[in-house]
Structure formats: C-alpha cells, structure tokens
Design an enzyme around this catalytic site. Structure first.
Site, short mmCIF file in Angstrom:
data_model
loop_
_atom_site.label_atom_id
_atom_site.label_comp_id
_atom_site.label_asym_id
_atom_site.label_seq_id
_atom_site.Cartn_x
_atom_site.Cartn_y
_atom_site.Cartn_z
N SER A 273 0.83 -1.19 0.00
CA SER A 273 0.00 0.00 0.00
C SER A 273 0.87 1.25 0.00
O SER A 273 2.07 1.19 0.23
CB SER A 273 -0.88 0.01 1.25
OG SER A 273 -0.08 0.25 2.39
N LYS A 274 0.21 2.35 -0.27
CA LYS A 274 0.89 3.65 -0.26
C LYS A 274 1.60 3.87 1.07
O LYS A 274 2.71 4.39 1.12
CB LYS A 274 -0.17 4.73 -0.49
CG LYS A 274 0.35 6.14 -0.45
CD LYS A 274 -0.76 7.13 -0.69
CE LYS A 274 -1.11 7.93 0.56
NZ LYS A 274 0.02 8.60 1.19
N ARG A 275 0.94 3.44 2.14
CA ARG A 275 1.51 3.58 3.49
C ARG A 275 2.87 2.88 3.60
O ARG A 275 3.78 3.39 4.23
CB ARG A 275 0.56 2.98 4.53
CG ARG A 275 -0.48 3.95 5.04
CD ARG A 275 -0.05 4.58 6.36
NE ARG A 275 -0.72 5.86 6.59
CZ ARG A 275 -0.20 7.02 6.20
NH1 ARG A 275 0.97 7.07 5.59
NH2 ARG A 275 -0.85 8.15 6.44
N ASP A 278 5.54 4.97 2.02
CA ASP A 278 5.91 6.11 2.88
C ASP A 278 6.81 5.63 4.01
O ASP A 278 7.83 6.24 4.33
CB ASP A 278 4.65 6.74 3.48
CG ASP A 278 3.76 7.35 2.40
OD1 ASP A 278 4.26 7.52 1.27
OD2 ASP A 278 2.59 7.62 2.69
#
Length: 517
Positions: A273-275, A278
């Site tokens: 995921s994008k998380r 990051d």
RNA sequence: GCCGCGUUGGUCAAGAGGUUAAGACGCCUCCCUUUCACGGAGGAAUCACGGGUUCGAGUCCCGUACGUGGUACCA
C-alpha cells in the site's frame, strides 16, 4: 502449439483496463495495464481504457486525467478511451448509467434478480440477528431473503405500489443455492465456486448507478471484450459475473479470465500500500499524486528518477518471466515474449533494491540525448544552468554507469560544471608535506604552459613530473582527485581535468593547496 | 467465522517424477581499476510441515500450518 485460450481466432482480441478515478495509480494497477497491453499488442488486438466511476462518493477530481498521464509516461497508450473515443463510446460508466438499468430490469423480468427495498438500518438489523444466532454467514442470500423487504417476498401489487411511490430500491441478483459455477482462469486453471457461499449482490444501487458487478459484465459484452485480466481480489466475486454472463449474454460470449497475483509489501505479508511506501521510503505510485483536498503529495517513480523503460521492465518480471535467464526486456521484447499462462499464481513481494537495479541497468544503456533535457532540468533545480548541451551529453556519457536514479547525474556530475562546494581533505591531510606541495606548484606551472589539453597528455606530464620529483604517482592521484572532484568518486581524474579545462583545473588545484597550508 | 487463492535461499525466480535444485537482486571475499562505479572470479543461504502414491517426489494426491484476498447500495 496454439494456446487453448486462442481457439476462437475469429474474434479480434480486445482487452480493457478499468480503473476507478479515486487517487494515485498504484504499481499493481500499472502492472495490470501492462499485462493487458502486452496481450493486446502481441495478438494485434485492441486495448481499451474504461473509467469505472460508478461510485460518486469515492470520485476524486483530477484522478482520471492523472491516470492517462501515467499511462502515457509508461508508453501504454490505449486504442480506445475517454480521450480518443472509439466505436463503443462513451467509455465512462457514469455516462452509461441508463444502459445498465435496462439489463437490470431484464434480469428482474427473467426472474434472475429482484427489487429490494431494505433500508441500511434494516440490513444492519438482519446482520445483527444473524450474528447473535451464531450464523457462519452474514450474507443477504437465499437463507434470509424471504424475510426481507423485497419483491420476492412481497406480493406483485405491493411491489408495484412501492415502486410507484418512488420508494428507494436496489436490484439484487438472485443466487440459487446448491449450484456449481466452474470456470477456467488463464493463470490458475480450473476453478469452481459453490453458490451457497455467494450472496445476492446488489446490481443496481438506489442512486440508479450500477455496481461494479453489473457494469463490468454489461460493458465487457457491449465493448466485445475477449480477455479480462484483473487483480486477484476479484476472484471471489467471479461467480457473480459468470452467472450474469450466463443469464444475460451466454457463456459462449464471455471473455477469458485471468486473475493476476498481488504485489506484496517487502516486509511481512499483505498487499503493498501507499503507506508501506511512505514507511519504507520508496514510491508506490507511477507518478506524483497530489491529493486535491489535503494537497498532500505522494511521490511517484517518475519523479524520483526512474526511466519508464525500467519501470515497465521491473513490473513485467514481478510475477512473470519467460523461463530463460533474461531479465532486461524492452517493450518490444515483452510484446514478443510475454505469455499470460506463465504468470505466477502467488503474490510477489516488492523489492525496491532490485527495482533500482533495473533502473541502473537502463541508465547504463541510456541514450543521453534523449534525457539531456530532463537532466538539465535537474541541474537547474539545483541552481546550475547549463548552456552547452554537447558538454552535458559528454558528462552524462562519462558518469552514467555510476547513476542509479536520474538525480544521480547531479551528484555524480555536478563538479564538471562548478568547483566542488567542499573538499574533504581529511584523508590526505596527515600525509601532506612540502614535497607534495611543491609537486603541485610545479604541476600548475607545467600545465599552464601546456598546449595539448587532453587526458592522455595530462597523464603523461603528470607522471613525468612525479618521477622527476621522486614521488610515487599513487600518492598524488588521490590528492588531485580531491582537488578536482571534492570526494573519492567519479571517472578518471585526467578525463575530468581534460573536460573541465585548463583554467578550472588550475584554479581548483590552487584552491585546495591553499586549504592544505 | 465462512468461502477462495497461494507457499522453491532474505527477495525475485528456473523447475512439468530421475538435475551437483539454474539465474538475478542484496550481502561477503578476491581480481581489474593508483578513486568510485562498470566488468570478471568465487562464497554463504532454499524446496513450510506431516502423511501417502512411486524403484524414485520440489514436481502427483490428502491433510496440517502459515499467509493472503473476499465476505459493502467500494471498486
């Protein structure tokens, strides 16, 4: 040997990518596009992009245009889409709203679907009741539908009354119990579902919009899609789609399915995921995505300096390979060699280190003139304006094998355009003496008079002077490098001296000499 | 919970009953290079587990474990 999925060659291959415009374009999404695109191209088929914007609540402004920008950057241009149109327009589902209703009504008429008037509160109550009864399933299915507020339980007149009164309703598919829904997946082979485990999915929502389930089937039929590739997360709802095909258009017209494996996070398990990006410090989206509401920018592969060729390459071999040792593939090679049946069943963890390796490989074989503009912009953003394009290209050629990401051209090449900001003399300072100092003073004098300013001549004169002073060349090379570069890296020193020119070379030597005093 | 799908070194993976179980990334050593990188040579490290079937199983079957996806008027 022709593959089984191509037995019906009379039909032109048509595939589609059907994104929802809800935000950034994820790695997995790009890979899905890529596999679709590759398949279409290798069969001289059509690649369609259809926008699935049936959920007005999740619609994000700008996301649609962004998706097309990403596709363009990747070189995955559609043959038909909202941009260039096509014979099956419109390609935006929100503009096809009325089409779906006809099919929903048709299904109701045929007894394969029904109107349901249950309110959200009633649905919740139903599920709570099921939960307290310890039921293993909380689904709206044949077990509960006769207790609910729908046209199956209601008298026809009652249903008509509710309809006439404008009562909000949805259309649900009527799933018969104790049936088997088998189908062939191009990647997974034979798969079979028991209808007892599938619920009466909503087909048409109260706002008149179709759900994905109805829309995908109707549009795939209307747009003559022959092969449907999508993420593995759709596998559980495949039986609904197959039943819909059976009820509406006939199984013989149904596309071949292929459910692609997921791309997993590098550590632990689970969908990337994008998380995770990051958290671990790498992008997950193809290009920078700016959230229109929060204004938050999420980094993309393009912006951190990936080449589209590398991005496509690394995605292609995540879950697929051609059975040989080849790892570097151009788009042309992929089109020629890709085989959907060799795609893995299991998900693959994303490894950013390997991703960077692909980029490094592509930068090594990069055509510098193609990227000169881009690199020039990177230099400009760091405050260096480049006027001489030929010189830039020469520098790029000199340092490209040391660059992993495009911005590395700056860190690896900035000293070709300006004197190093700092010179780290700590490694030569302790062993520095007057003898060496004198050598460089003489070197400056000698080079000042030099008429032949090329790396070969420079190296010869340097070595001769060292010998004359009874100094080992090896002890002098590092100091010279530090003077010109500022650090222990970069191409050959004499190449650098030759490139930056006499004046700069001498200035830099003088500067560090002063520093060492 | 229920349903589906999956599982070869740390990661990506080859492998279609008989192999010393390829290769790549990363890591380590060495060579090349009077820097770094490139290139070259080498090294450590693997078939989730248990039962079958078979002369023989990473490959076939059945369980188990683990993981993952779904279980929305989201896609």
């Amino acid at each position: 040997m022709p593959s089984s999925y191509l037995c019906n060659m009379s039909k032109k291959v048509r595939v589609r990518f059907a994104p929802s415009p809800t935000g950034g374009l994820h790695l997995g999404g790009v890979r899905t596009v890529l596999f679709n695109y590759l398949f279409a191209r290798q069969h001289d088929g059509d690649f369609i992009v259809r926008i699935e914007d049936t959920d007005q609540n999740r619609f994000v402004k700008g996301a649609e245009a962004y998706i097309f920008e990403c596709l363009q950057w990747c070189g995955l241009n559609p043959d038909e889409s909202v941009l260039q149109g096509g014979p099956y327009a419109p390609y935006r589902q929100s503009e096809r709203k009325e089409i779906y209703r006809q099919y929903a009504e048709q299904l109701v008429k045929d007894g394969r679907a029904y109107y349901a008037f249950d309110t959200p509160a009633e649905l919740e109550r139903m599920r709570d009741l099921l939960k307290t009864k310890g039921s293993s399933s909380l689904q709206y299915d044949h077990h509960v539908r006769m207790n609910m507020n729908n046209s199956l339980r209601l008298l026809p007149e009652e249903t008509q009354q509710l309809l006439d009164a404008g009562t909000p309703y949805v259309v649900r598919i009527k799933i018969n119990p104790d049936e088997f829904v088998p189908f062939t997946d191009m990647i997974r082979g034979e798969i079979s579902f028991d209808t007892n485990a599938v619920d009466d999915k909503v087909l048409l929502k109260a706002d008149g919009m179709p759900t994905y389930h109805l829309a995908v089937v109707v549009d795939d039929f209307l747009m003559k899609i022959t092969h449907a590739f999508r993420g593995e997360e759709w596998l559980p709802s495949a039986p609904v789609h197959i039943l819909l095909w059976q009820y509406l258009f006939g199984l013989e017209n149904m596309p071949q399915w292929a459910h692609l494996p997921l791309i997993l996070k590098p550590d632990g398990n689970g969908k990337l995921s994008k998380r995770d990006g990051d958290r671990l410090g790498f992008p997950v989206y193809a290009m920078d995505w700016a959230d229109p509401v929060t204004k938050e920018i999420t980094k993309g592969f393009k912006e951190i300096g990936f080449l589209p060729e590398a991005f496509i390459n690394l995605l292609a071999v995540l879950g697929w390979n051609d059975g040989t040792e080849q790892e570097i593939f151009s788009m042309e090679e992929l089109i020629a060699k890709f085989n959907i049946e060799k795609v893995h069943k299991g998900g693959a963890k994303f490894d950013f280190e390997k991703a960077k390796w692909f980029n490094h490989e592509w930068i090594k074989k990069l055509d510098v003139s193609h990227y000169a503009e881009r690199v020039k912009n990177i230099f400009e953003s760091k405050g260096i304006t480049i006027a001489d394009d030929a010189y830039l290209k020469k520098v790029m050629e000199l340092v490209k094998e040391r660059c992993t990401l495009l911005p590395d051209f700056f860190t690896q090449g900035n000293f070709f355009f300006q004197a190093p900001a700092t010179v780290d003399t700590t490694s030569i300072q302790p062993k520095w003496d007057e003898k060496k100092n004198m050598f460089f003073v003489e070197l400056i004098k000698s080079w000042q008079l030099s008429t032949l300013w090329n790396s070969g001549e420079l190296e010869i004169s340097f070595k001769e002077l060292a010998a004359a002073n009874q100094l080992k060349t090896g002890e002098l090379m590092l100091p010279l490098r530090l003077m010109l570069v500022g650090g222990k890296f970069g191409p050959g020193v004499f190449e650098i001296a030759s490139a930056i020119g006499k004046e700069s070379t001498i200035k830099r030597i003088e500067y560090t000499l002063a520093l060492l005093q």
